[in-house]
Design a protein around this motif. Structure first.
Motif, PDB file in Angstrom:
ATOM      1  N   TYR A   4       4.557 -21.848 -20.358  1.00 47.79           N
ATOM      2  CA  TYR A   4       3.586 -20.836 -20.771  1.00 47.79           C
ATOM      3  C   TYR A   4       2.200 -21.181 -20.240  1.00 47.79           C
ATOM      4  O   TYR A   4       1.799 -22.344 -20.215  1.00 47.79           O
ATOM      5  N   ILE A   5       1.469 -20.129 -19.881  1.00 45.23           N
ATOM      6  CA  ILE A   5       0.077 -20.251 -19.461  1.00 45.23           C
ATOM      7  C   ILE A   5      -0.775 -19.627 -20.554  1.00 45.23           C
ATOM      8  O   ILE A   5      -0.594 -18.451 -20.894  1.00 45.23           O
ATOM      9  N   TYR A   7      -4.137 -18.120 -21.356  1.00 44.96           N
ATOM     10  CA  TYR A   7      -5.231 -17.537 -20.575  1.00 44.96           C
ATOM     11  C   TYR A   7      -6.171 -16.842 -21.549  1.00 44.96           C
ATOM     12  O   TYR A   7      -5.965 -15.699 -21.920  1.00 44.96           O
ATOM     13  N   ALA A  22      -3.748 -13.981 -13.123  1.00 48.21           N
ATOM     14  CA  ALA A  22      -2.607 -14.193 -14.028  1.00 48.21           C
ATOM     15  C   ALA A  22      -1.292 -14.108 -13.268  1.00 48.21           C
ATOM     16  O   ALA A  22      -0.390 -14.925 -13.467  1.00 48.21           O
ATOM     17  N   SER A  26       1.268 -17.181 -12.764  1.00 55.34           N
ATOM     18  CA  SER A  26       2.619 -17.011 -13.292  1.00 55.34           C
ATOM     19  C   SER A  26       3.663 -17.355 -12.230  1.00 55.34           C
ATOM     20  O   SER A  26       4.627 -18.076 -12.501  1.00 55.34           O
ATOM     21  N   ASP A  32       5.273 -17.839 -18.126  1.00 57.79           N
ATOM     22  CA  ASP A  32       4.818 -16.588 -18.735  1.00 57.79           C
ATOM     23  C   ASP A  32       3.362 -16.751 -19.161  1.00 57.79           C
ATOM     24  O   ASP A  32       2.943 -17.836 -19.576  1.00 57.79           O
ATOM     25  N   VAL A  33       2.608 -15.671 -19.081  1.00 57.84           N
ATOM     26  CA  VAL A  33       1.186 -15.706 -19.413  1.00 57.84           C
ATOM     27  C   VAL A  33       0.975 -15.184 -20.829  1.00 57.84           C
ATOM     28  O   VAL A  33       1.465 -14.107 -21.182  1.00 57.84           O
ATOM     29  N   PHE A  35      -2.059 -13.998 -22.913  1.00 55.17           N
ATOM     30  CA  PHE A  35      -3.472 -13.624 -22.916  1.00 55.17           C
ATOM     31  C   PHE A  35      -4.000 -13.813 -24.335  1.00 55.17           C
ATOM     32  O   PHE A  35      -3.410 -13.296 -25.293  1.00 55.17           O
ATOM     33  N   SER A  69       4.509 -11.375 -19.765  1.00 60.06           N
ATOM     34  CA  SER A  69       3.192 -11.551 -20.382  1.00 60.06           C
ATOM     35  C   SER A  69       3.170 -11.020 -21.797  1.00 60.06           C
ATOM     36  O   SER A  69       3.940 -10.138 -22.159  1.00 60.06           O
ATOM     37  N   LEU A 104      -5.321 -22.016 -18.367  1.00 64.27           N
ATOM     38  CA  LEU A 104      -5.934 -21.425 -17.181  1.00 64.27           C
ATOM     39  C   LEU A 104      -7.402 -21.141 -17.463  1.00 64.27           C
ATOM     40  O   LEU A 104      -7.734 -20.434 -18.417  1.00 64.27           O
TER      41      LEU A 104
END
Length: 172
Positions: A4-5, A7, A22, A26, A32-33, A35, A69, A104
Motif C-alpha cells: 500500500y502507498i 498518499y 499516484a 502504483s 494500491d494507493v 489517498f 485506489s 509518498l
C-alpha cells in the motif's frame, strides 16, 4: 502480502499531477494507493472545506484513479486538532497487518521531513518515497538519513493546487 502507498495531502484541489504521480507510484511499487485527505494541514491553509475537497476527490477518483485506489477517512473523521502522519501510519499498520507500506511525499516536503512528528519512527515503519519537482532542490543528507527512495517520474507536470485555484494551469 499486499503493498500500500499512503498518499496524504490537502488535495486543494486534487489535480492531474496528483493522479499521474499516484498511477506511476502504483505501477512502480506494485501497490494500491490510499489517498488520505488532511482535515487541517499543518503547514498550509486550505481554500476549500474538508467536505468540498472530499467531494472533489470522490468525483475525480471514481473515473481517474489507479486501479485498487481508495480514499481513507482516517484523518477527516479524526477528533484530534492536528493529525500527524505517524498516527495515520500506525492506524494502517494495525488495519492491514502483514502488509508493506510506502509513504509518498512531494519533493517540497523532503527538506521539512526532520520537522515531522516522530520522523525517525516513520522511516522505521514505512519506505518513504519522494517525487522530484522542477525547481525544488532536496537535501541529499535528509534523503540518506531517512532512507528515502526517489520515484523517477518527472512527467507529473508543473501543475500545483495553487495554480489550479488561480486558473493558471488550464493548459497543463
Amino acid at each position: 502480502m499486499a503493498n500500500y502507498i499512503i498518499y496524504g495531502g490537502s488535495f486543494d484541489p486534487i489535480h492531474n499531477g496528483h493522479l499521474r504521480i499516484a498511477r506511476a507510484a502504483s505501477i512502480r511499487l506494485n501497490a494500491d494507493v490510499i489517498f488520505v485527505p488532511a482535515r487541517s494541514p499543518r503547514w498550509k491553509e486550505c481554500e476549500a472545506s474538508a467536505k468540498d475537497r472530499l467531494k472533489m476527490m470522490k468525483l475525480v477518483l471514481r473515473s481517474y484513479a489507479p486501479s485498487g485506489s481508495q480514499i481513507s477517512m482516517v484523518e477527516l473523521d479524526s477528533k484530534d486538532e492536528i493529525n500527524y502522519t505517524i498516527d495515520t501510519i500506525r492506524y494502517f499498520l494495525k488495519k492491514y497487518q502483514s502488509s508493506k507500506f510506502y509513504l509518498l511525499i512531494g519533493a517540497d516536503q523532503v527538506n521539512r521531513f526532520p520537522e515531522w512528528k516522530e520522523a525517525s519512527a516513520i522511516k522505521d515503519l514505512v519506505q518513504i518515497v519522494y517525487v522530484p519537482r522542477p525547481n525544488v532542490n532536496v537535501d541529499q543528507k535528509i534523503i540518506e538519513d531517512y532512507h528515502m527512495m526517489r520515484l523517477d517520474y518527472l512527467e507529473s507536470g508543473e501543475v500545483s493546487s495553487t495554480d489550479v485555484r488561480l486558473g493558471l494551469s488550464r493548459n497543463r
